[in-house]
Design a protein around this motif. Structure first.
Motif, PDB file in Angstrom:
ATOM      1  N   LEU A  99      29.147  -6.708 -36.863  1.00 33.93           N
ATOM      2  CA  LEU A  99      27.888  -6.821 -37.586  1.00 33.93           C
ATOM      3  C   LEU A  99      27.126  -5.499 -37.587  1.00 33.93           C
ATOM      4  CD1 LEU A  99      26.676 -10.344 -36.401  1.00 33.93           C
ATOM      5  CD2 LEU A  99      27.458  -9.715 -38.689  1.00 33.93           C
ATOM      6  N   ARG A 100      27.136  -4.796 -36.465  1.00 31.45           N
ATOM      7  CA  ARG A 100      26.494  -3.482 -36.414  1.00 31.45           C
ATOM      8  C   ARG A 100      27.174  -2.520 -37.384  1.00 31.45           C
ATOM      9  NH1 ARG A 100      23.106  -2.690 -31.883  1.00 31.45           N
ATOM     10  NH2 ARG A 100      23.292  -4.300 -30.278  1.00 31.45           N
ATOM     11  N   GLY A 101      28.515  -2.599 -37.445  1.00 27.32           N
ATOM     12  CA  GLY A 101      29.255  -1.732 -38.342  1.00 27.32           C
ATOM     13  C   GLY A 101      28.957  -1.991 -39.806  1.00 27.32           C
ATOM     14  N   LEU A 102      28.528  -3.220 -40.119  1.00 23.32           N
ATOM     15  CA  LEU A 102      28.175  -3.574 -41.493  1.00 23.32           C
ATOM     16  C   LEU A 102      26.715  -3.254 -41.818  1.00 23.32           C
ATOM     17  CD1 LEU A 102      30.025  -7.005 -41.789  1.00 23.32           C
ATOM     18  CD2 LEU A 102      30.587  -4.914 -43.035  1.00 23.32           C
ATOM     19  N   GLY A 103      26.006  -2.683 -40.857  1.00 24.55           N
ATOM     20  CA  GLY A 103      24.621  -2.301 -41.106  1.00 24.55           C
ATOM     21  C   GLY A 103      23.593  -3.310 -40.649  1.00 24.55           C
ATOM     22  N   VAL A 104      24.015  -4.339 -39.910  1.00 22.71           N
ATOM     23  CA  VAL A 104      23.061  -5.318 -39.401  1.00 22.71           C
ATOM     24  C   VAL A 104      22.355  -4.725 -38.185  1.00 22.71           C
ATOM     25  CG1 VAL A 104      22.761  -7.627 -38.430  1.00 22.71           C
ATOM     26  CG2 VAL A 104      24.477  -7.233 -40.212  1.00 22.71           C
ATOM     27  N   ASP A 105      21.039  -4.586 -38.258  1.00 20.49           N
ATOM     28  CA  ASP A 105      20.259  -3.987 -37.177  1.00 20.49           C
ATOM     29  C   ASP A 105      20.006  -5.043 -36.103  1.00 20.49           C
ATOM     30  OD1 ASP A 105      18.543  -2.609 -35.532  1.00 20.49           O
ATOM     31  OD2 ASP A 105      17.432  -1.687 -37.174  1.00 20.49           O
ATOM     32  N   VAL A 106      20.983  -5.227 -35.241  1.00 24.94           N
ATOM     33  CA  VAL A 106      20.887  -6.234 -34.188  1.00 24.94           C
ATOM     34  C   VAL A 106      19.713  -5.944 -33.266  1.00 24.94           C
ATOM     35  CG1 VAL A 106      22.100  -7.314 -32.255  1.00 24.94           C
ATOM     36  CG2 VAL A 106      23.371  -6.638 -34.304  1.00 24.94           C
ATOM     37  N   ASP A 107      19.488  -4.660 -32.969  1.00 27.50           N
ATOM     38  CA  ASP A 107      18.394  -4.291 -32.066  1.00 27.50           C
ATOM     39  C   ASP A 107      17.034  -4.669 -32.652  1.00 27.50           C
ATOM     40  OD1 ASP A 107      20.122  -3.218 -30.162  1.00 27.50           O
ATOM     41  OD2 ASP A 107      20.180  -1.284 -31.187  1.00 27.50           O
ATOM     42  N   LEU A 108      16.874  -4.521 -33.967  1.00 29.70           N
ATOM     43  CA  LEU A 108      15.614  -4.894 -34.616  1.00 29.70           C
ATOM     44  C   LEU A 108      15.369  -6.390 -34.480  1.00 29.70           C
ATOM     45  CD1 LEU A 108      13.155  -4.270 -36.375  1.00 29.70           C
ATOM     46  CD2 LEU A 108      14.628  -4.497 -38.395  1.00 29.70           C
ATOM     47  N   ILE A 109      16.414  -7.188 -34.635  1.00 35.99           N
ATOM     48  CA  ILE A 109      16.291  -8.639 -34.496  1.00 35.99           C
ATOM     49  C   ILE A 109      15.872  -8.998 -33.076  1.00 35.99           C
ATOM     50  CG2 ILE A 109      17.521 -10.834 -34.616  1.00 35.99           C
ATOM     51  CD1 ILE A 109      19.328  -9.524 -36.755  1.00 35.99           C
ATOM     52  N   ILE A 110      16.532  -8.378 -32.083  1.00 37.76           N
ATOM     53  CA  ILE A 110      16.216  -8.645 -30.682  1.00 37.76           C
ATOM     54  C   ILE A 110      14.777  -8.244 -30.367  1.00 37.76           C
ATOM     55  CG2 ILE A 110      16.754  -8.004 -28.302  1.00 37.76           C
ATOM     56  CD1 ILE A 110      19.667  -7.652 -29.185  1.00 37.76           C
ATOM     57  N   ASP A 111      14.372  -7.070 -30.832  1.00 38.30           N
ATOM     58  CA  ASP A 111      13.016  -6.589 -30.565  1.00 38.30           C
ATOM     59  C   ASP A 111      11.965  -7.509 -31.185  1.00 38.30           C
ATOM     60  OD1 ASP A 111      14.054  -4.465 -29.185  1.00 38.30           O
ATOM     61  OD2 ASP A 111      13.823  -3.018 -30.822  1.00 38.30           O
ATOM     62  N   THR A 112      12.250  -8.029 -32.384  1.00 34.23           N
ATOM     63  CA  THR A 112      11.302  -8.923 -33.051  1.00 34.23           C
ATOM     64  C   THR A 112      11.133 -10.227 -32.288  1.00 34.23           C
ATOM     65  OG1 THR A 112      11.871  -7.988 -35.219  1.00 34.23           O
ATOM     66  CG2 THR A 112      10.786 -10.139 -35.199  1.00 34.23           C
ATOM     67  N   ILE A 113      12.240 -10.777 -31.826  1.00 34.39           N
ATOM     68  CA  ILE A 113      12.177 -12.023 -31.046  1.00 34.39           C
ATOM     69  C   ILE A 113      11.430 -11.802 -29.734  1.00 34.39           C
ATOM     70  CG2 ILE A 113      13.570 -13.719 -29.808  1.00 34.39           C
ATOM     71  CD1 ILE A 113      15.681 -13.316 -32.016  1.00 34.39           C
ATOM     72  N   ASN A 114      11.719 -10.677 -29.068  1.00 32.84           N
ATOM     73  CA  ASN A 114      11.031 -10.367 -27.818  1.00 32.84           C
ATOM     74  C   ASN A 114       9.526 -10.173 -28.032  1.00 32.84           C
ATOM     75  OD1 ASN A 114      13.307 -10.498 -26.215  1.00 32.84           O
ATOM     76  ND2 ASN A 114      13.781  -8.318 -26.427  1.00 32.84           N
ATOM     77  N   ARG A 115       9.163  -9.661 -29.207  1.00 31.92           N
ATOM     78  CA  ARG A 115       7.742  -9.462 -29.515  1.00 31.92           C
ATOM     79  C   ARG A 115       6.988 -10.781 -29.532  1.00 31.92           C
ATOM     80  NH1 ARG A 115       5.534  -7.058 -35.308  1.00 31.92           N
ATOM     81  NH2 ARG A 115       3.377  -7.737 -35.088  1.00 31.92           N
ATOM     82  N   ILE A 116       7.646 -11.832 -29.952  1.00 33.87           N
ATOM     83  CA  ILE A 116       7.006 -13.147 -30.008  1.00 33.87           C
ATOM     84  C   ILE A 116       6.992 -13.818 -28.639  1.00 33.87           C
ATOM     85  CG2 ILE A 116       7.155 -15.490 -30.973  1.00 33.87           C
ATOM     86  CD1 ILE A 116       8.464 -14.238 -33.454  1.00 33.87           C
ATOM     87  N   PHE A 117       8.117 -13.788 -27.941  1.00 32.08           N
ATOM     88  CA  PHE A 117       8.276 -14.621 -26.748  1.00 32.08           C
ATOM     89  C   PHE A 117       7.961 -13.909 -25.436  1.00 32.08           C
ATOM     90  CE2 PHE A 117      10.912 -16.774 -29.921  1.00 32.08           C
ATOM     91  CZ  PHE A 117      10.380 -18.053 -29.837  1.00 32.08           C
ATOM     92  N   HIS A 118       7.585 -12.638 -25.489  1.00 29.76           N
ATOM     93  CA  HIS A 118       7.204 -11.938 -24.257  1.00 29.76           C
ATOM     94  C   HIS A 118       5.699 -11.803 -24.169  1.00 29.76           C
ATOM     95  CE1 HIS A 118      11.344  -9.881 -23.369  1.00 29.76           C
ATOM     96  NE2 HIS A 118      11.274 -11.128 -22.972  1.00 29.76           N
TER      97      HIS A 118
END
Length: 210
Positions: free
Chosen positions: A191-210
């Motif tokens: 998914l990263r190789g296809l351009g999916v910004d996995v880190d952005l998704i993780i950071d967004t979720i952490n922004r809500i639940f932290h």
């Protein structure tokens, strides 16, 4: 760590009958929070962005083709058959009170919408999958979702217990076992190789639940 619960959404089974199961005893917990999250988000606009990108943007089409490919399906089957994954599903249902299978199938229905590619009046867009993800996130009221989560965490005993269990050694052990699974690693790297910004998704979720 909490992103693994969402990754599980990509590997579950059929629609749960009658809507989400795994309800908290007092009717609280994560399930109604998710429903409020959905009601607060502009779903129609998000779907319009997604469908437009699926029909006109080559990078997004490549991601969607991979998600519907035999290769990806086999990775999901391998991941799904792992005992650690089954432990995660049980823990999510019985301790976190969230029905991940149901929500996966809602997303699967959206991503597999058969008429989207053939829509004759769709306007072409570029920007790649990363651009699509950014546009979708810009539509979601993240600050409002964060405020809702904080409110529930302060007032709902089931949410408080859920948060405690999500930070427990037991849940951490399940998540770490899944993070080391070859199928999960392969899927993540592809998914990263296809351009999916996995880190952005993780950071967004952490922004809500932290």
């Amino acid at each position: 760590m909490k992103i693994l619960a969402l990754v599980a959404l990509l590997a579950c089974g059929a629609f749960a009958a009658g809507g989400p199961q795994c309800q908290a005893p007092n009717g609280g917990g994560l399930q109604p929070i998710l429903e409020e999250f959905i009601s607060m988000s502009p779903i129609q606009k998000i779907l319009e962005l997604l469908f437009t990108s699926m029909t006109s943007d080559p990078e997004t089409q490549a991601v969607m083709e991979y998600l519907s490919s035999f290769e990806f399906h086999q990775i999901l089957i391998m991941f799904q058959n792992r005992p650690e994954f089954k432990s995660l599903l049980d823990f999510a249902c019985n301790d976190l009170y969230i029905d991940v299978a149901y929500y996966f199938n809602v997303l699967a229905f959206i991503f597999g919408f058969p008429e989207a590619r053939a829509h004759p009046r769709v306007i072409a867009r570029g920007g790649g999958f990363h651009g699509l993800l950014r546009e979708i996130l810009d539509l979601i009221p993240l600050d409002d979702l964060k405020a809702l989560w904080d409110e529930k965490l302060a007032t709902d005993c089931c949410v408080q217990l859920t948060f405690k269990k999500m930070n427990s050694d037991e849940f951490r052990s399940i998540v770490n076992a899944l993070k080391g699974n070859d199928a999960y690693i392969d899927m993540n790297e592809h998914l990263r190789g296809l351009g999916v910004d996995v880190d952005l998704i993780i950071d967004t979720i952490n922004r809500i639940f932290h």
